[in-house]
Scaffold this motif. Sequence first.
Motif, PDB file in Angstrom:
ATOM      1  N   LYS A  16       0.952  -1.324   0.267  1.00  0.00           N
ATOM      2  CA  LYS A  16       0.508   0.331   0.078  1.00  0.00           C
ATOM      3  C   LYS A  16       1.030   1.206  -0.018  1.00  0.00           C
ATOM      4  O   LYS A  16       1.251   1.380   1.126  1.00  0.00           O
ATOM      5  CB  LYS A  16      -1.092   0.418   0.911  1.00  0.00           C
ATOM      6  N   TRP A  18       1.904   5.119  -0.870  1.00  0.00           N
ATOM      7  CA  TRP A  18       1.301   6.609  -0.883  1.00  0.00           C
ATOM      8  C   TRP A  18       2.102   7.371  -2.113  1.00  0.00           C
ATOM      9  O   TRP A  18       3.622   7.793  -1.823  1.00  0.00           O
ATOM     10  CB  TRP A  18       1.527   6.969   1.229  1.00  0.00           C
ATOM     11  N   LYS A  20       3.244  10.898  -2.727  1.00  0.00           N
ATOM     12  CA  LYS A  20       3.465  12.269  -1.479  1.00  0.00           C
ATOM     13  C   LYS A  20       2.738  13.384  -2.906  1.00  0.00           C
ATOM     14  O   LYS A  20       2.116  14.187  -2.452  1.00  0.00           O
ATOM     15  CB  LYS A  20       4.219  12.564  -1.037  1.00  0.00           C
ATOM     16  N   GLY A  23      -1.291  12.841  -3.647  1.00  0.00           N
ATOM     17  CA  GLY A  23      -2.050  12.864  -2.544  1.00  0.00           C
ATOM     18  C   GLY A  23      -2.943  11.359  -2.358  1.00  0.00           C
ATOM     19  O   GLY A  23      -4.211  11.675  -1.717  1.00  0.00           O
ATOM     20  N   LEU A  24      -2.314  10.777  -2.625  1.00  0.00           N
ATOM     21  CA  LEU A  24      -3.284   8.682  -2.789  1.00  0.00           C
ATOM     22  C   LEU A  24      -2.559   7.631  -2.675  1.00  0.00           C
ATOM     23  O   LEU A  24      -1.305   7.738  -2.558  1.00  0.00           O
ATOM     24  CB  LEU A  24      -4.152   9.047  -4.092  1.00  0.00           C
ATOM     25  N   TRP A  25      -3.496   6.784  -2.062  1.00  0.00           N
ATOM     26  CA  TRP A  25      -2.689   5.675  -2.062  1.00  0.00           C
ATOM     27  C   TRP A  25      -3.207   4.861  -3.064  1.00  0.00           C
ATOM     28  O   TRP A  25      -3.656   4.685  -3.507  1.00  0.00           O
ATOM     29  CB  TRP A  25      -3.811   4.842  -0.619  1.00  0.00           C
ATOM     30  N   TRP A  45      -8.275   7.806  -2.204  1.00  0.00           N
ATOM     31  CA  TRP A  45      -7.990   8.511  -1.679  1.00  0.00           C
ATOM     32  C   TRP A  45      -7.679   9.124  -0.221  1.00  0.00           C
ATOM     33  O   TRP A  45      -9.042   8.308  -0.255  1.00  0.00           O
ATOM     34  CB  TRP A  45      -9.690  10.103  -2.458  1.00  0.00           C
ATOM     35  N   PRO A  46      -7.596   9.627  -0.268  1.00  0.00           N
ATOM     36  CA  PRO A  46      -7.181   9.867   1.453  1.00  0.00           C
ATOM     37  C   PRO A  46      -9.260   9.169   2.365  1.00  0.00           C
ATOM     38  O   PRO A  46      -9.375   8.630   3.612  1.00  0.00           O
ATOM     39  CB  PRO A  46      -7.087  11.065   2.243  1.00  0.00           C
ATOM     40  N   ASN A  47     -10.199   9.971   1.343  1.00  0.00           N
ATOM     41  CA  ASN A  47     -11.868  10.011   2.154  1.00  0.00           C
ATOM     42  C   ASN A  47     -11.898   8.686   2.024  1.00  0.00           C
ATOM     43  O   ASN A  47     -13.450   8.779   2.321  1.00  0.00           O
ATOM     44  CB  ASN A  47     -12.060  10.752   1.735  1.00  0.00           C
ATOM     45  N   GLY A  48     -11.282   7.716   1.274  1.00  0.00           N
ATOM     46  CA  GLY A  48     -11.240   6.756   1.102  1.00  0.00           C
ATOM     47  C   GLY A  48     -12.724   5.805  -0.634  1.00  0.00           C
ATOM     48  O   GLY A  48     -12.513   5.255  -0.558  1.00  0.00           O
ATOM     49  N   ARG A  50     -12.200   5.339  -4.724  1.00  0.00           N
ATOM     50  CA  ARG A  50     -11.676   4.179  -4.853  1.00  0.00           C
ATOM     51  C   ARG A  50     -12.206   4.449  -6.651  1.00  0.00           C
ATOM     52  O   ARG A  50     -13.056   4.201  -6.451  1.00  0.00           O
ATOM     53  CB  ARG A  50     -11.911   3.127  -4.701  1.00  0.00           C
TER      54      ARG A  50
END
Length: 89
Positions: A16, A18, A20, A23-25, A45-48, A50
């Motif tokens: 997983k 990241w 930088k 700004g996403l997984w 994305w950080p808010n979940g 996909r």
Amino acid sequence: MPTPTGKFKIINKQEKAWSKKYGLWMPYWLGLNANGIGIHELPIWPNGYREGENHLGRAVSHGCIRLGLGAASYIYNRVSIGTLVLINN
């Protein structure tokens, strides 16, 4: 952005990763070069949120090769660092 073509090797793996820069997984990351191009599952994305499978096969990434759910983990678990990857257009 277009995916670069040519001969590459898997230079790193991360279950997983990241980004930088964006700004996403990036699940099941397989790094292809030092410029941050790789193969990975649809990003999260950080808010979940996909990104959807409707993005597969379309030029929506920043050069990476995106794989669908299941396909990315399948490949991730079967390739090693150093594996040759050929990308043609």
